[in-house]
Design an enzyme around this catalytic site. Structure first.
Site, mmCIF file in Angstrom:
data_model
loop_
_atom_site.group_PDB
_atom_site.id
_atom_site.type_symbol
_atom_site.label_atom_id
_atom_site.label_comp_id
_atom_site.label_asym_id
_atom_site.label_seq_id
_atom_site.Cartn_x
_atom_site.Cartn_y
_atom_site.Cartn_z
ATOM 1 N N ASP A 34 -3.320 31.791 -2.663
ATOM 2 C CA ASP A 34 -2.333 31.157 -1.775
ATOM 3 C C ASP A 34 -2.528 29.642 -1.700
ATOM 4 O O ASP A 34 -1.946 28.969 -0.863
ATOM 5 C CB ASP A 34 -2.409 31.761 -0.365
ATOM 6 C CG ASP A 34 -3.799 31.590 0.241
ATOM 7 O OD1 ASP A 34 -4.673 30.969 -0.411
ATOM 8 O OD2 ASP A 34 -4.025 32.075 1.368
ATOM 9 N N GLU A 36 -5.148 27.940 -0.834
ATOM 10 C CA GLU A 36 -6.122 27.386 0.111
ATOM 11 C C GLU A 36 -7.372 26.982 -0.660
ATOM 12 O O GLU A 36 -7.733 27.593 -1.672
ATOM 13 C CB GLU A 36 -6.436 28.418 1.215
ATOM 14 C CG GLU A 36 -5.272 28.547 2.181
ATOM 15 C CD GLU A 36 -5.540 29.518 3.329
ATOM 16 O OE1 GLU A 36 -6.589 30.191 3.331
ATOM 17 O OE2 GLU A 36 -4.669 29.595 4.220
ATOM 18 N N ARG A 91 -1.419 2.913 5.851
ATOM 19 C CA ARG A 91 -0.293 2.032 6.182
ATOM 20 C C ARG A 91 0.390 2.415 7.497
ATOM 21 O O ARG A 91 1.126 1.633 8.059
ATOM 22 C CB ARG A 91 0.705 1.987 5.010
ATOM 23 C CG ARG A 91 0.149 1.144 3.854
ATOM 24 C CD ARG A 91 1.014 1.177 2.639
ATOM 25 N NE ARG A 91 0.981 2.468 1.987
ATOM 26 C CZ ARG A 91 1.707 2.792 0.920
ATOM 27 N NH1 ARG A 91 2.501 1.904 0.392
ATOM 28 N NH2 ARG A 91 1.605 3.989 0.384
ATOM 29 N N ASP A 161 2.892 -11.254 -0.628
ATOM 30 C CA ASP A 161 3.329 -11.588 0.725
ATOM 31 C C ASP A 161 2.225 -12.354 1.441
ATOM 32 O O ASP A 161 1.097 -12.463 0.934
ATOM 33 C CB ASP A 161 3.744 -10.341 1.525
ATOM 34 C CG ASP A 161 2.641 -9.305 1.605
ATOM 35 O OD1 ASP A 161 1.468 -9.698 1.732
ATOM 36 O OD2 ASP A 161 2.937 -8.102 1.537
ATOM 37 N N LYS A 184 7.809 -12.078 1.524
ATOM 38 C CA LYS A 184 8.387 -10.730 1.382
ATOM 39 C C LYS A 184 8.809 -10.184 2.743
ATOM 40 O O LYS A 184 8.092 -10.319 3.718
ATOM 41 C CB LYS A 184 7.343 -9.807 0.753
ATOM 42 C CG LYS A 184 7.697 -8.334 0.746
ATOM 43 C CD LYS A 184 6.650 -7.492 0.040
ATOM 44 C CE LYS A 184 5.951 -6.539 0.983
ATOM 45 N NZ LYS A 184 5.001 -5.620 0.342
ATOM 46 N N ARG A 186 9.976 -6.461 4.350
ATOM 47 C CA ARG A 186 10.192 -5.043 4.058
ATOM 48 C C ARG A 186 11.376 -4.548 4.883
ATOM 49 O O ARG A 186 11.390 -4.662 6.097
ATOM 50 C CB ARG A 186 8.928 -4.226 4.356
ATOM 51 C CG ARG A 186 9.095 -2.757 4.021
ATOM 52 C CD ARG A 186 7.773 -2.017 3.938
ATOM 53 N NE ARG A 186 6.996 -2.293 2.742
ATOM 54 C CZ ARG A 186 7.255 -1.814 1.542
ATOM 55 N NH1 ARG A 186 8.312 -1.038 1.348
ATOM 56 N NH2 ARG A 186 6.476 -2.107 0.520
ATOM 57 N N SER A 214 2.399 1.025 -4.872
ATOM 58 C CA SER A 214 2.874 2.376 -4.583
ATOM 59 C C SER A 214 4.081 2.672 -5.478
ATOM 60 O O SER A 214 3.926 3.158 -6.601
ATOM 61 C CB SER A 214 3.207 2.461 -3.092
ATOM 62 O OG SER A 214 3.694 3.710 -2.749
ATOM 63 N N GLY A 216 5.878 0.373 -6.756
ATOM 64 C CA GLY A 216 5.986 -0.759 -7.678
ATOM 65 C C GLY A 216 7.110 -1.719 -7.319
ATOM 66 O O GLY A 216 7.302 -2.730 -8.003
ATOM 67 N N THR A 218 7.534 -3.870 -4.794
ATOM 68 C CA THR A 218 7.090 -5.216 -4.416
ATOM 69 C C THR A 218 6.748 -6.020 -5.669
ATOM 70 O O THR A 218 7.190 -7.163 -5.847
ATOM 71 C CB THR A 218 5.833 -5.111 -3.511
ATOM 72 O OG1 THR A 218 6.167 -4.320 -2.385
ATOM 73 C CG2 THR A 218 5.333 -6.474 -3.089
HETATM 74 C C1 R5P Z 1 2.088 -3.313 1.903
HETATM 75 O O1 R5P Z 1 1.851 -3.920 2.930
HETATM 76 C C2 R5P Z 1 1.093 -3.179 0.795
HETATM 77 O O2 R5P Z 1 0.154 -4.209 0.820
HETATM 78 C C3 R5P Z 1 1.783 -3.153 -0.562
HETATM 79 O O3 R5P Z 1 2.442 -4.398 -0.762
HETATM 80 C C4 R5P Z 1 2.794 -2.040 -0.635
HETATM 81 O O4 R5P Z 1 2.216 -0.842 -0.228
HETATM 82 C C5 R5P Z 1 3.351 -1.897 -2.027
HETATM 83 O O5 R5P Z 1 4.313 -0.884 -2.010
HETATM 84 P P1 R5P Z 1 5.340 -0.719 -3.191
HETATM 85 O O6 R5P Z 1 4.560 -0.673 -4.486
HETATM 86 O O7 R5P Z 1 6.030 0.591 -2.905
HETATM 87 O O8 R5P Z 1 6.294 -1.870 -3.140
#
Ligand code: R5P
Length: 287
Positions: A34, A36, A91, A161, A184, A186, A214, A216, A218
């Site tokens: 399952d 786990e 985050r 940023d 930057k 968000r 994350s 990409g 940014t």
């Molecule tokens: C945000 O404050 C972090 O420092 C990164 O800039 C952010 O997590 C990057 O996210 P992503 O790759 O989705 O733009």
């Protein structure tokens, strides 16, 4: 003292074991039908200190860590040092809207229940350490990243940023080059806006440095802006490379020449090791 690698960041556990000359111990990890998680420590660790290494990303890895910690306590470990190379959920370190949890704190509190010390690498914000109810330390991979960037002839460092400006400055000082930051904003989890500004990037080998890549988004926006301003080459570097939602393609399409991350999350871009900063911190704790 023993070192136990969880199911993530295994190279870090091996590196720590080699550097500290402390044996790696074996455990069985498997999943029930399952799904786990099952863990069994296979060695006698009674009255021994144990360093356990596990990144808490994705979610399943948090449950794994909690069960590994419980197995260590049940096996009679004396002190447990939890090394979390990448602390997932970092985050959501505050309530941005009413009704939200402080996710990082909730997870830190659970990890604290069965640990004596916690070490994490480049936490998203330093105050995250206060969420742990045991002594928590951070170390930074930025100097190792900067050494790598110096070897590939980076001559300008950029923070995507203002929040990442200190990191860029630190790396630029090691490399011996100039640095700057972008403006930057968000809009939401997947959309950001980069305000163009004159960056002195013309004909330079630029590295953009951040704590996390994350989706990409940014980095892709920053790369496009730098290329528009005449940068010769643009590399992106981060400590924690999540590379989700087609990040790699996004970066390459934006004109990225080089993608660099550390081994806190193992992937094809893990070019920088974090064991040096982690072992230095362990040595300080044990002194
Ligand atoms: C945000 O404050 C972090 O420092 C990164 O800039 C952010 O997590 C990057 O996210 P992503 O790759 O989705 O733009």
């Amino acid at each position: 003292m023993f070192v136990l690698g969880g199911t993530t960041a295994r190279t870090i556990a091996e590196d720590i074991s080699k550097t500290l000359h402390q044996p790696l111990i074996e455990a069985t990890y498997k999943r029930f039908p399952d799904d786990e998680f099952y863990v069994r420590i296979l060695e006698d660790i009674k009255d021994e200190d144990v360093i356990v290494v596990q990144t808490t990303y994705p979610d399943t890895k948090i449950i794994e860590l909690l069960l590994i910690q419980d197995a260590l306590v049940e096996s009679g470990a004396k002190k447990i040092i939890v090394v979390i190379p990448y602390f997932g959920y970092s985050r959501q370190d505050k309530k941005f809207e009413n009704g939200e949890p402080i996710s990082a704190r909730a997870i830190a509190q659970h990890i604290s229940l069965k640990s004596d010390y916690v070490i994490t690498v480049d936490p998203h914000k330093e105050h995250l350490l206060d969420f742990f109810e045991v002594r928590a330390y951070s170390c930074s991979a930025v100097d190792e990243i900067a050494k790598y960037l110096k070897e590939i002839d980076i001559d300008f460092v950029l923070a995507p940023d203002k929040g990442a400006k200190k990191r860029a400055e630190f790396a630029a000082n090691i490399i011996g080059c100039e640095y700057d930051y972008m403006e930057k904003t968000r809009i939401n989890g997947t959309t950001i806006k980069i305000k163009p500004k004159n960056l002195e990037a013309k004909n330079r080998n630029v590295a953009i440095i951040d704590d996390i890549i994350s989706t990409g988004g940014t980095m892709a926006k920053s790369i496009k802006e730098l290329k528009k301003q005449g940068a010769k080459q643009v590399s992106v570097a981060c400590t924690h490379g999540l590379f989700i939602s087609g990040a790699k393609e996004k970066l390459l399409t934006a004109g990225c020449d080089n993608i660099i991350s550390t081994d806190t999350i193992d992937d094809e871009f893990s070019k920088v090791k974090t064991a040096p900063c982690i072992t230095n911190t362990i040595k300080k704790i044990l002194k």
